[in-house]
Design an enzyme around this catalytic site. Structure first.
Site, PDB file in Angstrom:
ATOM      1  N   HIS A  59      10.158  -1.456   2.555  1.00  0.00           N
ATOM      2  CA  HIS A  59       9.128  -0.857   2.154  1.00  0.00           C
ATOM      3  C   HIS A  59       8.260  -0.295   3.767  1.00  0.00           C
ATOM      4  CE1 HIS A  59       4.886  -0.438  -0.375  1.00  0.00           C
ATOM      5  NE2 HIS A  59       4.769   0.292   1.117  1.00  0.00           N
ATOM      6  N   ASP A 305       5.416  -2.932   5.071  1.00  0.00           N
ATOM      7  CA  ASP A 305       4.699  -2.058   4.848  1.00  0.00           C
ATOM      8  C   ASP A 305       4.354  -1.125   6.102  1.00  0.00           C
ATOM      9  OD1 ASP A 305       3.245   0.130   3.577  1.00  0.00           O
ATOM     10  OD2 ASP A 305       1.576  -1.316   3.123  1.00  0.00           O
TER      11      ASP A 305
END
Length: 426
Positions: A59, A305
């Site tokens: 991610h 992220d």
């Protein structure tokens, strides 16, 4: 090439032995002890560092195409290599959005110029608008490994139902940004005591949990695979735990900062916008729940992220700053300090979260630490103390809450695609 004095960590190795690894034509040709360099062979002494199959961050945001002032595929992969990652999966909130096969293939082509494997995640809906399903099958044929509208949730329940039905036929997961927008906006941090004290609009934990509950129920109904992106609340972990107990096909990931930092940092750091992300930093109870979820297996993956933003975008008042921080370069240090050094997880368990689980979720081949396998390796240590000085940032952006912080444990290099990358501190 001969790589000497490495301690292997994998499903079969616990890091207590010391080995040498010989690589020929990009493959592991020999594993043994006290191997001698042959004529014309480069030898590199790793002085007792650990080696594992290459890690993957499933991610991240590479920003290209469209937002190259924040990050490019080249600079993002340089940051990944510095963090010990030999593979990444990049989110589709680009411009144009990654909602067609040509954009997927463009990202793969650019990624092939780096030592890091780049796996695009395609959009669930066209333009990430949440209205109509994107060309899933065509994107899969082009190399997409999952589908997501990350940055925004798939808000319409019927659209999500159809998406899960389509993706289940393709054998691929839907990765949802779990956020009930009606409950969450215009939140700038976690809703709680700190936000009340600071006078900032907050995003409550229930905004994440209601969407996760919906998606788990839809996954149960459709038989699809829902992957919960960047989980951050205790209630969310409880929901995923119960879903797994019922046999529902639900998996999840946690960002390193969500098992390390709390919302109190925003007050302590005087509204430093490098502590603003989404989901926001939560409470200590939530941090403890993230660690508990990692320990008991509820949380499958550690990710980052990684979300680069240019300096001028972050150097504004807190409420106007975009959400997101970079994380590729510091993820191992945070994992080491919060999980290994505290004896919550051992190295084999950490490698499971960083290497094996993300690839299993995305149906990718898992690299092996054995003779005859393609050499896809991460080299790391657990005791080196170092400072994340801005000059050591390989990302194009520098929006990290860990800038100038002293860290312990570092990824010292990778080997992938026939290339050895040694991470020297600047």
């Amino acid at each position: 090439m001969l790589l000497k004095n490495l301690r292997p960590v994998s499903k079969e190795h616990n890091g207590k032995d010391t080995i040498d690894i010989r690589i020929q034509d990009g493959k592991i040709s020999e594993i043994g002890k006290s191997l001698k360099a042959e004529k014309g062979e480069d030898a590199h002494d790793f002085e007792g560092a650990y080696v594992s199959p290459g890690w993957m961050d499933m991610h991240i945001h590479l920003r290209e195409p469209g937002y190259e002032h924040k990050e490019t595929i080249k600079t993002g992969c340089a940051a990944a290599a510095f963090g010990g990652f030999t593979a990444v999966a990049c989110m589709p909130n680009t411009q144009p959005a990654t909602h067609t096969r040509d954009v997927v293939e463009y990202i793969i082509k650019k990624g092939n110029e780096t030592p890091v494997d780049v796996h695009p995640i395609g959009c669930v809906t066209k333009d990430r608008a949440g209205k109509s399903i994107a060309e899933m099958g065509d994107m899969k044929d082009g190399g997409a490994v999952a589908f997501s509208d990350d940055g925004d949730p798939v808000y319409d329940s019927q659209v999500m139902r159809v998406a899960l039905e389509y993706s289940s036929m393709l054998g691929m997961p839907i990765i949802n940004h779990e956020e009930d927008l009606a409950l969450s906006r215009p939140g700038h941090m976690n809703e709680g005591r700190v936000s009340t004290r600071l006078g900032l609009d907050g995003t409550p934990s229930i905004a994440e949990e209601t969407m996760i509950a919906r998606d788990i129920l839809l996954a149960e109904y459709t038989g699809g695979h829902i992957h919960v992106a960047h989980i951050s609340t205790k209630g969310a972990v409880d929901l995923v735990r119960e879903g797994k107990k019922k046999g529902i096909n639900v998996t999840t990931e946690v960002c390193a900062h969500h098992f390390d930092l709390t919302d109190e940092e925003i007050e302590k750091q005087k509204f430093n916008t490098n502590f603003k992300m989404h989901p926001p930093l939560r409470t200590q109870e939530d941090v403890d729940a993230m660690i508990e979820g990692l320990v008991d297996g509820t949380i499958d993956v550690i990710c980052t992220d990684h979300a680069p933003h240019a300096i001028e975008e972050k150097e504004v008042e807190f409420i106007y700053a975009p959400n997101g921080i970079i994380g590729l370069e510091t993820a191992w240090s945070i994992s080491n300090m919060r999980l290994f050094k505290t004896k919550k997880l051992d190295l084999q368990q950490l490698v499971e979260k960083l290497c094996y689980s993300p690839r299993k979720i995305l149906n990718l081949e898992v690299p092996a630490l054995e003779e005859g396998a393609q050499a896809n390796l991460t080299f790391f240590n657990t005791d080196e103390e170092w400072t994340f000085d801005p000059k050591n940032v390989r990302s194009k952006s520098k929006n990290s809450p860990y800038l100038n912080k002293k860290l312990t444990g570092r990824a010292v290099g990778i080997f992938n695609r026939g290339e050895l990358v040694i991470n020297e501190l600047r």
